[in-house]
Scaffold this motif. Structure first.
Motif, PDB file in Angstrom:
ATOM      1  N   ALA A  75       0.980  -1.282   0.064  1.00 23.02           N
ATOM      2  CA  ALA A  75       0.049   0.049   0.114  1.00 23.02           C
ATOM      3  C   ALA A  75       0.936   1.240  -0.077  1.00 23.02           C
ATOM      4  O   ALA A  75       0.448   2.467  -0.466  1.00 23.02           O
ATOM      5  CB  ALA A  75      -1.023   0.073   1.213  1.00 23.02           C
ATOM      6  N   GLY A  76       2.080   1.129   0.440  1.00 19.48           N
ATOM      7  CA  GLY A  76       3.027   2.307   0.366  1.00 19.48           C
ATOM      8  C   GLY A  76       3.677   2.536  -0.794  1.00 19.48           C
ATOM      9  O   GLY A  76       4.568   3.634  -0.712  1.00 19.48           O
ATOM     10  N   VAL A  77       3.446   1.709  -1.705  1.00 19.36           N
ATOM     11  CA  VAL A  77       4.353   2.064  -2.987  1.00 19.36           C
ATOM     12  C   VAL A  77       3.866   3.261  -3.588  1.00 19.36           C
ATOM     13  O   VAL A  77       2.784   3.316  -3.752  1.00 19.36           O
ATOM     14  CB  VAL A  77       4.155   0.677  -4.014  1.00 19.36           C
ATOM     15  CG1 VAL A  77       4.881   1.006  -5.170  1.00 19.36           C
ATOM     16  CG2 VAL A  77       4.969  -0.484  -3.238  1.00 19.36           C
ATOM     17  N   THR A  78       4.844   4.064  -3.944  1.00 19.25           N
ATOM     18  CA  THR A  78       4.364   5.349  -4.773  1.00 19.25           C
ATOM     19  C   THR A  78       3.846   5.081  -6.346  1.00 19.25           C
ATOM     20  O   THR A  78       4.444   4.253  -6.831  1.00 19.25           O
ATOM     21  CB  THR A  78       5.386   6.368  -5.088  1.00 19.25           C
ATOM     22  OG1 THR A  78       6.347   6.122  -5.677  1.00 19.25           O
ATOM     23  CG2 THR A  78       6.023   6.733  -3.531  1.00 19.25           C
ATOM     24  N   LEU A  79       3.069   5.864  -6.822  1.00 28.86           N
ATOM     25  CA  LEU A  79       2.487   5.656  -8.205  1.00 28.86           C
ATOM     26  C   LEU A  79       3.745   5.962  -9.066  1.00 28.86           C
ATOM     27  O   LEU A  79       3.820   5.164 -10.026  1.00 28.86           O
ATOM     28  CB  LEU A  79       1.536   6.830  -8.358  1.00 28.86           C
ATOM     29  CG  LEU A  79       0.418   6.482  -7.823  1.00 28.86           C
ATOM     30  CD1 LEU A  79      -0.640   7.911  -7.782  1.00 28.86           C
ATOM     31  CD2 LEU A  79      -0.542   5.474  -7.761  1.00 28.86           C
ATOM     32  N   ASN A  80       4.720   6.582  -8.592  1.00 31.11           N
ATOM     33  CA  ASN A  80       6.013   6.670  -9.500  1.00 31.11           C
ATOM     34  C   ASN A  80       6.739   5.431  -9.509  1.00 31.11           C
ATOM     35  O   ASN A  80       7.156   5.080 -10.694  1.00 31.11           O
ATOM     36  CB  ASN A  80       6.927   7.921  -8.906  1.00 31.11           C
ATOM     37  CG  ASN A  80       8.052   8.283  -9.847  1.00 31.11           C
ATOM     38  OD1 ASN A  80       8.159   8.461 -10.869  1.00 31.11           O
ATOM     39  ND2 ASN A  80       9.300   7.693  -9.243  1.00 31.11           N
ATOM     40  N   ALA A  81       6.776   4.576  -8.443  1.00 29.13           N
ATOM     41  CA  ALA A  81       7.460   3.310  -8.387  1.00 29.13           C
ATOM     42  C   ALA A  81       6.599   2.370  -9.399  1.00 29.13           C
ATOM     43  O   ALA A  81       7.263   1.592 -10.141  1.00 29.13           O
ATOM     44  CB  ALA A  81       7.642   2.720  -7.085  1.00 29.13           C
ATOM     45  N   ILE A  82       5.442   2.498  -9.194  1.00 28.35           N
ATOM     46  CA  ILE A  82       4.279   1.513 -10.144  1.00 28.35           C
ATOM     47  C   ILE A  82       4.682   2.034 -11.682  1.00 28.35           C
ATOM     48  O   ILE A  82       4.834   1.036 -12.533  1.00 28.35           O
ATOM     49  CB  ILE A  82       3.011   1.760  -9.788  1.00 28.35           C
ATOM     50  CG1 ILE A  82       3.035   1.159  -8.358  1.00 28.35           C
ATOM     51  CG2 ILE A  82       2.244   0.944 -10.758  1.00 28.35           C
ATOM     52  CD1 ILE A  82       1.608   1.473  -7.708  1.00 28.35           C
ATOM     53  N   GLU A  83       4.993   3.399 -11.931  1.00 29.33           N
ATOM     54  CA  GLU A  83       4.874   3.641 -13.275  1.00 29.33           C
ATOM     55  C   GLU A  83       6.246   3.276 -13.646  1.00 29.33           C
ATOM     56  O   GLU A  83       6.412   2.888 -14.998  1.00 29.33           O
ATOM     57  CB  GLU A  83       4.945   5.102 -13.372  1.00 29.33           C
ATOM     58  CG  GLU A  83       5.264   5.770 -14.590  1.00 29.33           C
ATOM     59  CD  GLU A  83       5.217   7.381 -14.372  1.00 29.33           C
ATOM     60  OE1 GLU A  83       5.375   7.835 -15.468  1.00 29.33           O
ATOM     61  OE2 GLU A  83       4.948   8.029 -13.379  1.00 29.33           O
TER      62      GLU A  83
END
Length: 143
Positions: A75-83
């Motif tokens: 849940a703490g993964v940033t959208l940038n890391a996902i992108e």
């Protein structure tokens, strides 16, 4: 009206168990990971935590992994890391592309997947101060 942060106690647990315990035992506790929407809500007096539980130090909430059961995104993964995840860009392209469309680049640096999934309503009528909502009667969505 000046939008200042109210007083609250800040907790930084290092385990999920400690965070759950704090949430259950601290009256008026709220969770924060990236806080991009939560801090705006606090400043506008739409949220009034007595205790703010910062989840950023909990390692198990900050990873992306392929497991036997499937994909695990904390849940703490940033959208940038996902992108920008090689795994997601290779095997889950739509998810990586979707993350790239949320907000602007600077917000994606701190906004988390958990925060976006759990995001409270952004209704213009609902997102007013308590005194405003009370004087105009409450929206039926308000619980």
């Amino acid at each position: 009206m000046t939008e200042t942060m109210p007083q609250f106690t800040l907790m930084r647990p290092s385990t999920v168990e400690d965070a759950v315990n704090a949430l259950q035992t601290k009256a008026g506790a709220m969770l924060s990971a990236g806080g991009t929407d939560l801090f705006v809500r606090i400043r506008k007096q739409l949220a009034e935590p007595q205790t703010l539980i910062d989840l950023t130090s909990i390692e198990e909430l900050n990873g992306i992994a392929q497991t036997k059961e499937g994909l695990r995104i904390g849940a703490g993964v940033t959208l940038n890391a996902i992108e920008n995840s090689d795994l997601l860009n290779r095997d889950y392209t739509a998810l990586a592309q979707a993350a790239a469309t949320v907000a602007g680049p600077s917000h994606r640096q701190v906004a988390t997947i958990g925060g976006n999934v759990c995001l409270d309503t952004r209704c213009v009528y609902f997102n007013q101060s308590h005194w405003w909502r009370k004087s105009n009667d409450f929206c039926l969505k308000y619980a």
